[in-house]
Design an enzyme around this catalytic site. Structure first.
Site, PDB file in Angstrom:
ATOM      1  CD  GLU A  51      19.053  -5.977 -24.269  1.00  0.00           C
ATOM      2  OE1 GLU A  51      18.324  -4.964 -24.211  1.00  0.00           O
ATOM      3  OE2 GLU A  51      19.449  -6.589 -23.253  1.00  0.00           O
ATOM      4  CE  LYS A 125      14.629  -3.635 -22.577  1.00  0.00           C
ATOM      5  NZ  LYS A 125      16.083  -3.546 -22.277  1.00  0.00           N
ATOM      6  CB  CYS A 168      16.739  -7.215 -21.649  1.00  0.00           C
ATOM      7  SG  CYS A 168      17.947  -7.128 -20.280  1.00  0.00           S
TER       8      CYS A 168
END
Length: 293
Positions: A51, A125, A168
């Site tokens: 990430e 995300k 994540c």
């Protein structure tokens, strides 16, 4: 092609957070170019980086200086550099970077680059925590830097497999994991920056569960080490590839920079889905109440 070799890159970032953004990016990009080349030399066909790979996980503080790390996708220099590398090596690259759109919109994003160097698209995300707890009671201030994703849950047909991406904190939410499966993913990559504490227990629990529930492979990537000056906690590595039965195919160390190599078998995906008919037996007509709560 039924068997595809997967390369997962976990690395540390040693540059002190007080250094200028360009110093961070230059050091991290140089390191990861070599790691991608190493992965390709070991036969990896699809390679995923961690990430926001080209710097520290700067969400440990709230400073406008880190906005300078953001780039446009696909027109920014880092995407173009790795497009050239993908073309040269004949590999697919999942490239997680900090994205800027327009003059003031910022996203935590991963670009997907095919083996011929072409840009296939991006995932942003979706789930942005207010404060994601670090090991010392402080937090990662993600809402200061990232807007929630707005491009859905796309799946990309690459030269070797149908690829989906989660990033994540997304991994805590099964809804997106299911949508990636329904959209056709054979493997879902989850590049992360997560430190020791509660998340470490969940690290080896949630994503194998997603793999089993949806009949695909999951590749989970985490960075390693401590990042100064914040020292929010230990990024505990242990990047892994897990199969649709929930079995660990390959796993990295806790604290070493390395390339983790594992093989996905598409025949196993078909076998598992034929036996565990979770898609057939789901009841979408009963799910509407979830959106009302």
């Amino acid at each position: 092609m039924n068997k595809v070799k997967i390369g997962l890159i976990q690395a540390s970032h040693e540059v002190h957070g007080d250094e200028p953004v360009e110093v961070h990016k230059r050091a991290a990009v140089e390191k990861h170019l070599k790691l991608v080349q190493e992965a390709a030399s070991k036969g990896a066909q699809i390679i995923c980086l961690q990430e926001v790979f080209y710097g520290p996980y700067f969400c440990a503080e709230q400073k406008t200086k880190w906005y300078d790390a953001a780039e446009e996708i696909p027109n920014g220099p880092t995407t173009k550099l790795f497009q050239d590398l993908a073309r040269e090596l004949g590999v697919v690259i999942i490239l997680p970077i900090y994205e800027r759109e327009g003059i003031a919109s910022y996203y935590n994003t991963a670009a997907v680059i095919d083996a011929d160097g072409s840009y296939l698209g991006k995932y942003r995300k979706h789930h942005i925590p207010q404060v994601a707890a670090g090991n010392n009671g402080c937090g990662f201030w993600e809402k200061y830097y990232f807007r929630p994703g707005n491009v859905g849950y796309p799946v990309f047909q690459t030269a070797f497999a149908r690829v989906g991406v989660y990033i994540c904190y997304d991994r805590h939410f099964p809804e997106g994991a299911r949508l990636l499966g329904l959209n056709g993913a054979e493997i879902v990559f989850n590049p992360s920056a997560t430190v020791a504490g509660t998340s470490e227990y969940l690290w080896k629990l949630e994503q194998p569960a997603h793999a089993v529930a949806n009949g695909y492979y999951v590749a989970a990537i985490n960075r390693v080490g401590y990042e100064a000056p914040w020292n929010m906690g230990e990024f505990y590595g242990q990047s892994y590839l897990v199969d649709p039965r929930g079995n660990m195919v390959a796993m990295g160390s806790r604290d070493q920079k390395e390339v983790v190599i594992g093989v996905m078998d598409k025949e196993l995906i078909h076998e598992v889905r034929d036996v565990w008919q979770f898609y057939r037996d789901r009841r979408p007509e009963t799910y509407g109440a979830m959106t009302d709560l």
